[in-house]
Structures are given as structure tokens and as C-alpha cells.
Design a protein around this motif. Structure first.
Motif, PDB file in Angstrom:
ATOM      1  N   ARG A   1     -14.858 -25.383 -14.399  1.00 48.31           N
ATOM      2  CA  ARG A   1     -15.208 -26.805 -14.446  1.00 48.31           C
ATOM      3  C   ARG A   1     -14.238 -27.553 -15.355  1.00 48.31           C
ATOM      4  N   ALA A   2     -13.834 -26.876 -16.464  1.00 48.45           N
ATOM      5  CA  ALA A   2     -13.016 -27.548 -17.480  1.00 48.45           C
ATOM      6  C   ALA A   2     -11.584 -27.799 -17.011  1.00 48.45           C
ATOM      7  N   ASN A   3     -11.027 -26.885 -16.168  1.00 52.48           N
ATOM      8  CA  ASN A   3      -9.599 -27.058 -15.847  1.00 52.48           C
ATOM      9  C   ASN A   3      -9.334 -27.483 -14.408  1.00 52.48           C
ATOM     10  N   ILE A   4     -10.382 -27.657 -13.613  1.00 50.70           N
ATOM     11  CA  ILE A   4     -10.179 -27.960 -12.186  1.00 50.70           C
ATOM     12  C   ILE A   4      -9.415 -29.271 -11.991  1.00 50.70           C
ATOM     13  N   GLU A   5      -9.704 -30.267 -12.843  1.00 51.28           N
ATOM     14  CA  GLU A   5      -9.063 -31.570 -12.671  1.00 51.28           C
ATOM     15  C   GLU A   5      -7.549 -31.489 -12.915  1.00 51.28           C
ATOM     16  N   GLU A   6      -7.193 -30.723 -13.946  1.00 53.77           N
ATOM     17  CA  GLU A   6      -5.764 -30.657 -14.289  1.00 53.77           C
ATOM     18  C   GLU A   6      -5.039 -29.611 -13.440  1.00 53.77           C
ATOM     19  N   LYS A   7      -5.763 -28.544 -12.995  1.00 49.20           N
ATOM     20  CA  LYS A   7      -5.099 -27.433 -12.327  1.00 49.20           C
ATOM     21  C   LYS A   7      -5.141 -27.540 -10.790  1.00 49.20           C
ATOM     22  N   LEU A   8      -6.336 -27.859 -10.266  1.00 48.38           N
ATOM     23  CA  LEU A   8      -6.511 -27.827  -8.803  1.00 48.38           C
ATOM     24  C   LEU A   8      -6.219 -29.175  -8.152  1.00 48.38           C
ATOM     25  N   TRP A   9      -6.684 -30.253  -8.778  1.00 48.08           N
ATOM     26  CA  TRP A   9      -6.623 -31.565  -8.124  1.00 48.08           C
ATOM     27  C   TRP A   9      -5.219 -32.076  -7.825  1.00 48.08           C
ATOM     28  N   PRO A  10      -4.207 -31.739  -8.629  1.00 51.75           N
ATOM     29  CA  PRO A  10      -2.864 -32.244  -8.271  1.00 51.75           C
ATOM     30  C   PRO A  10      -2.262 -31.565  -7.038  1.00 51.75           C
ATOM     31  N   LEU A  11      -2.846 -30.455  -6.567  1.00 53.82           N
ATOM     32  CA  LEU A  11      -2.247 -29.736  -5.430  1.00 53.82           C
ATOM     33  C   LEU A  11      -2.404 -30.531  -4.141  1.00 53.82           C
ATOM     34  N   PRO A  12      -1.424 -30.384  -3.204  1.00 46.84           N
ATOM     35  CA  PRO A  12      -1.553 -31.058  -1.904  1.00 46.84           C
ATOM     36  C   PRO A  12      -2.770 -30.544  -1.123  1.00 46.84           C
ATOM     37  N   VAL A  13      -3.376 -31.390  -0.287  1.00 46.29           N
ATOM     38  CA  VAL A  13      -4.635 -31.026   0.404  1.00 46.29           C
ATOM     39  C   VAL A  13      -4.545 -29.734   1.204  1.00 46.29           C
ATOM     40  N   HIS A  14      -3.357 -29.404   1.746  1.00 40.93           N
ATOM     41  CA  HIS A  14      -3.315 -28.203   2.591  1.00 40.93           C
ATOM     42  C   HIS A  14      -3.522 -26.932   1.769  1.00 40.93           C
TER      43      HIS A  14
ATOM     44  N   MET B  66      -9.720 -23.686   3.723  1.00 42.97           N
ATOM     45  CA  MET B  66     -10.125 -24.095   5.072  1.00 42.97           C
ATOM     46  C   MET B  66      -9.442 -25.368   5.579  1.00 42.97           C
ATOM     47  N   VAL B  67      -8.378 -25.796   4.923  1.00 42.86           N
ATOM     48  CA  VAL B  67      -7.654 -26.959   5.433  1.00 42.86           C
ATOM     49  C   VAL B  67      -6.340 -26.477   6.048  1.00 42.86           C
ATOM     50  N   ALA B  68      -6.169 -26.725   7.346  1.00 39.39           N
ATOM     51  CA  ALA B  68      -4.939 -26.315   8.015  1.00 39.39           C
ATOM     52  C   ALA B  68      -4.174 -27.561   8.466  1.00 39.39           C
ATOM     53  N   GLY B  69      -3.171 -27.351   9.285  1.00 36.34           N
ATOM     54  CA  GLY B  69      -2.243 -28.415   9.673  1.00 36.34           C
ATOM     55  C   GLY B  69      -2.894 -29.662  10.239  1.00 36.34           C
ATOM     56  N   ARG B  70      -3.843 -29.452  11.184  1.00 31.24           N
ATOM     57  CA  ARG B  70      -4.452 -30.590  11.862  1.00 31.24           C
ATOM     58  C   ARG B  70      -5.233 -31.445  10.867  1.00 31.24           C
ATOM     59  N   MET B  71      -6.010 -30.784  10.006  1.00 31.74           N
ATOM     60  CA  MET B  71      -6.823 -31.507   9.026  1.00 31.74           C
ATOM     61  C   MET B  71      -5.925 -32.207   8.013  1.00 31.74           C
ATOM     62  N   THR B  72      -4.804 -31.548   7.651  1.00 33.20           N
ATOM     63  CA  THR B  72      -3.871 -32.152   6.690  1.00 33.20           C
ATOM     64  C   THR B  72      -3.364 -33.483   7.243  1.00 33.20           C
ATOM     65  N   ALA B  73      -3.064 -33.492   8.550  1.00 33.23           N
ATOM     66  CA  ALA B  73      -2.579 -34.725   9.186  1.00 33.23           C
ATOM     67  C   ALA B  73      -3.661 -35.803   9.152  1.00 33.23           C
ATOM     68  N   HIS B  74      -4.918 -35.407   9.466  1.00 31.09           N
ATOM     69  CA  HIS B  74      -6.023 -36.375   9.398  1.00 31.09           C
ATOM     70  C   HIS B  74      -6.140 -36.971   8.000  1.00 31.09           C
ATOM     71  N   PHE B  75      -6.119 -36.082   6.991  1.00 27.16           N
ATOM     72  CA  PHE B  75      -6.266 -36.561   5.609  1.00 27.16           C
ATOM     73  C   PHE B  75      -5.124 -37.505   5.240  1.00 27.16           C
ATOM     74  N   ALA B  76      -3.900 -37.171   5.693  1.00 33.08           N
ATOM     75  CA  ALA B  76      -2.751 -38.024   5.380  1.00 33.08           C
ATOM     76  C   ALA B  76      -2.974 -39.432   5.940  1.00 33.08           C
ATOM     77  N   ARG B  77      -3.504 -39.504   7.187  1.00 31.36           N
ATOM     78  CA  ARG B  77      -3.777 -40.808   7.803  1.00 31.36           C
ATOM     79  C   ARG B  77      -4.835 -41.585   7.030  1.00 31.36           C
ATOM     80  N   MET B  78      -5.735 -40.819   6.355  1.00 32.95           N
ATOM     81  CA  MET B  78      -6.783 -41.481   5.566  1.00 32.95           C
ATOM     82  C   MET B  78      -6.277 -41.831   4.174  1.00 32.95           C
ATOM     83  N   GLY B  79      -4.996 -41.510   3.918  1.00 27.87           N
ATOM     84  CA  GLY B  79      -4.428 -41.812   2.602  1.00 27.87           C
ATOM     85  C   GLY B  79      -4.802 -40.794   1.547  1.00 27.87           C
ATOM     86  N   LEU B  80      -5.205 -39.607   1.983  1.00 32.82           N
ATOM     87  CA  LEU B  80      -5.610 -38.563   1.041  1.00 32.82           C
ATOM     88  C   LEU B  80      -4.560 -37.462   1.042  1.00 32.82           C
ATOM     89  N   HIS B  81      -3.847 -37.328  -0.059  1.00 32.50           N
ATOM     90  CA  HIS B  81      -2.724 -36.378  -0.093  1.00 32.50           C
ATOM     91  C   HIS B  81      -2.944 -35.189  -1.001  1.00 32.50           C
TER      92      HIS B  81
END
Ligand SMILES: [Mg+2]
Length: 417
Positions: free
Chosen positions: A170-183, A187-202
Motif C-alpha cells: 500500500r505504501a509504495n504502490i503510488e511511487e512504484k506501480l502507478w508510473p508504469l504504462p497501462v500495458h 490482464m491488459v493486452a494490446g487491444r485494451m492498451t489502445a482503448h485506454f490510450a483513446r480514453m487518455g489513460l496512459h
């Protein structure tokens, strides 16, 4: 209550097992695939081969073009399954809550083991050493307060870091996990990554920081109304929320051991006729239980009876004070269950079942009876039968005319020899 979950992953699993089995390949690039088919697929490649550009799922021919001295070894799936079970056993020396997730990935809930072993990191290091020594496989271990964070700790960090151990909390998720790209989210693969990109979520944080209602609205706008459940799942994953428990005993756990027989009612009229056969059925149930390594706490007897005109039947069970597979402990219960519910008509069917099974690695001792010795004795008889045949050792009651031990042994010999 906060839990401590580990996810252990075997590095280049098949290739590492083959490398351990072929010491002459030490230091060489090794891959698992069919060496006789250049169009076949590489199932796994060792780190040396990966450095030379070999990748999983490419063609054997392509891999050999990049890396001509690649040693391609034919897969032995049965061996990999056995090694996977061996690793489960190693994990079970740290906790009884081990859940295989794939052939080379397993979850461990070590919450209750921390006091004994010190810390999650220490357990992770011990696991790495023991797995390496007994299988040659390098384990990478992710640590988290639940399965989803342990899994993402393994995939995103432990697999990429030199020590092979990493923790998401809980303590390090914001600094460690959150900066990573959505893919990089589970369970996030290519198709979902494209959807998220269109939603402005990177990044993973872009999803985590959104209010759930707002995220659902954006998902719906892109993917339709049925996307709500998916949205909730991705949002929880990004935020490291996962209440699902580690479910142990997934590996083909046996739930029931039973044995029964259809009978000629003209033969099985009195209890004196029935008892020798009942004992034989019970001995077979106990023998199977011992062979699988399970004791049972609930024993059931089912019977069908008829006098040629009237027919009836019953099925009754009894819970024992402690789990067992000892013949004398079960036979008295089976006997009294039968005698209590039998209407006294000739028998056409008799069936004995043992359930509520638990592993026989630990069992209740007895002040007045040496149970360990009795268990050893019955297992010795099992071993004699295994080696010299089912009738090598029999109960004297199997000499009774209505017993079937000899007859069955001959029949099975005749049918299956
Ligand atoms: Mg792996």
C-alpha cells in the motif's frame, strides 16, 4: 486483516529444467522445442539464449538463424509437471496455503508463517535457495498484501531486478506501480492498451486516480454498457485491491474414496453372508486412501436390499472423532451403521464411501494405542499386496464362501492381464 502473499515464478521454466538435466549444456544457449521441425515453436529459452535474441513462441528455424549454436531440446511435459509438484511441496514446507496458478507460477499465503520464519523477504530467499538446489530453477518472488499486487510485483519488478525479489505494498504502490504504462498492468493486452490510450489513460496511475464512477463512464462511452464489470476489475487492479483468497489444494485434490459392488441377492441373505464382503470392500477403501495419502472423517454405507418382491435401500453416514484410514477403526463403524439401518432383506448392492478427507502427514495420536505402528503395519500389508498380488495377504474372513477376494483377483487377472 493485512495478509502477506508471495507469487513465485520459475525463470525460463522448461529450459532451466533441461539445463539442470544436461550439465554439458552449462553456459550454452538452450531452448525447448522440437529439434526435427524447423517450423515448430520455441516453448522456452534459457537466459543465455534470450541474450542472443531467441524469443519464446518464435519458429525453431528463425531461432537457429539468429543463434546457430542453439541447443534445441525436445520437451518432456510429464517431467515439467513433476518438477512443478515438487516445487509445490517445497512451498508447503512454509505454508499450507499454496495455490498453483500456472505450471511455473504459484501463490503462497505466508501470513501465518511470518512469526516462524521472520519476514516475507526471508521466506522468499529461502524459497529461492531450496528451489534452485532441488530443481535448478531460479525462482523470482513478488510480495504483496494480496494476489494481484504479488503478481504485479513478480511480473514488473522481481523478473527484472537482479535479486529476483520485489514487494508492492500500500505504501509504495503510488511511487512504484502507478508510473508504469497501462500495458504493464495485469490482464491488459494490446487491444485494451489502445482503448485506454483513446480514453487518455496512459499509466496505471491514470486509471487508479480516476474516481470509479468517472472511469466507468469513460469505459461505457468507448466499449458499451456491458463494460461496467470490466471497468470495476481494471480500477481495482490499478488500485491494488483484490479480496480473493489463496486457495490451496487445487492440484487434483481427491474429495471422495469409495468402493462398492452389485450382488446376487440369492447369495447375500444373512449378516454372516454379508460381513466378509463388507470387510473386503472396506479394506479396499482403506488401501486406496493410504495409497493416495488421505484420511477420512466421514464414512458412509449405502445398501440396496430385496426379497424378490419388496425392495428398499438406505444410505447413512457417520462422522468420526478423528480422521482415519485404519481398517479396525472404520470397520466397527461400518458394521454398526449397516446393522442399524438394514431391514434384513437379501442384499443386491453394497457401497462404502470415505469423505471429509485430509492429508495423512499429520494425524491424532492416541494414549492407549500406538496408531503410528498400526499405520505402518497396514502400509506394509499394502506393499506386500502391491508386490505379490492382491491375495498374497488376506483376512481369514476372506476364506468364507460369500467373500470375493480370490474370485476378484482371478477375474481382474483374466480381464486385464
Ligand atoms: Mg516463468
Amino acid at each position: 486483516m493485512e495478509r502477506t502473499i508471495l507469487m513465485a515464478d520459475g525463470q525460463s521454466f522448461y529450459a532451466s529444467i533441461e539445463k539442470a538435466a544436461h550439465p554439458e549444456c552449462r553456459g550454452k544457449p538452450v531452448a525447448v522445442g522440437d529439434p526435427t521441425r524447423r517450423s515448430g515453436i520455441i516453448l522456452a529459452a534459457c537466459p543465455v539464449a534470450k541474450e542472443r535474441g531467441v524469443t519464446t513462441a518464435e519458429r525453431v528455424g528463425e531461432a537457429l538463424a539468429k543463434c546457430p549454436d542453439l541447443v534445441v531440446i525436445r520437451p518432456r511435459m510429464q517431467t515439467y509437471i513433476s518438477v512443478s509438484l515438487l516445487i509445490t511441496e517445497i512451498f508447503e514446507s512454509f505454508t499450507d496455503q499454496v495455490e498453483p496458478y500456472s505450471i511455473d507460477e504459484q501463490f503462497l499465503d505466508v501470513t501465518g508463517s511470518l512469526a516462524l520464519f521472520g519476514s516475507a523477504e526471508r521466506i522468499a530467499r529461502l524459497i529461492q535457495t531450496r528451489v534452485q538446489l532441488s530443481t535448478g530453477v531460479c525462482a523470482r518472488v513478488g510480495i504483496g498484501p494480496n494476489k494481484i499486487l504479488a503478481k504485479m510485483a513478480t511480473d514488473n519488478f522481481a523478473k527484472r531486478e537482479p535479486g529476483g525479489i520485489s514487494e508492492l505494498s500500500r505504501a509504495n504502490i503510488e511511487e512504484k506501480l502507478w508510473p508504469l504504462p497501462v500495458h504493464r498492468m495485469f490482464m491488459v493486452a494490446g487491444r485494451m492498451t489502445a482503448h485506454f490510450a483513446r480514453m487518455g489513460l496512459h499509466t496505471i496511475g491514470d486509471i487508479a486516480r480516476l474516481e470509479l464512477g468517472e472511469f466507468k463512464r469513460r469505459m461505457r462511452a468507448r466499449m458499451g454498457r456491458q463494460s461496467d464489470i470490466q471497468a470495476e476489475y481494471y480500477w481495482q487492479t490499478a488500485n491494488g485491491i483484490d479480496p480473493s483468497p489463496v486457495v490451496s489444494g487445487m492440484r487434483s485434490q481427491i474429495k471422495i474414496i469409495n468402493h462398492g459392488r452389485a450382488l446376487k441377492w440369492q447369495t447375500y441373505r444373512t449378516f454372516a453372508d454379508i460381513e466378509p464382503l463388507m470387510l473386503e470392500l472396506l479394506i479396499e477403501v482403506c488401501r486406496r486412501a493410504r495409497r493416495y495419502g488421505y484420511m477420512g472423517r466421514v464414512v458412509a454405507v449405502a445398501a440396496a436390499e430385496t426379497d424378490g418382491q419388496r425392495s428398499s435401500g438406505f444410505g447413512r453416514q457417520m462422522t468420526l472423532p478423528r480422521p482415519t484410514y485404519l481398517e479396525h477403526e472404520l470397520s466397527s463403524v461400518v458394521r454398526s451403521l449397516f446393522l442399524t439401518h438394514w431391514k434384513g432383506l437379501p442384499l443386491t448392492h453394497l457401497h462404502i464411501t470415505l469423505t471429509d478427507l485430509s492429508r495423512d502427514e499429520c494425524y491424532q495420536l492416541d494414549l492407549f494405542e500406538d496408531r503410528s505402528r498400526l499405520i505402518r503395519r497396514e502400509k506394509t500389508v499394502d506393499a506386500i499386496k502391491e508386490r505379490f498380488g492382491a491375495t498374497a495377504v488376506i483376512r481369514a474372513s476372506s476364506l468364507a464362501p460369500t467373500a470375493q477376494a480370490f474370485e476378484r483377483a482371478v477375474q481382474i487377472g483374466g480381464h486385464f492381464a
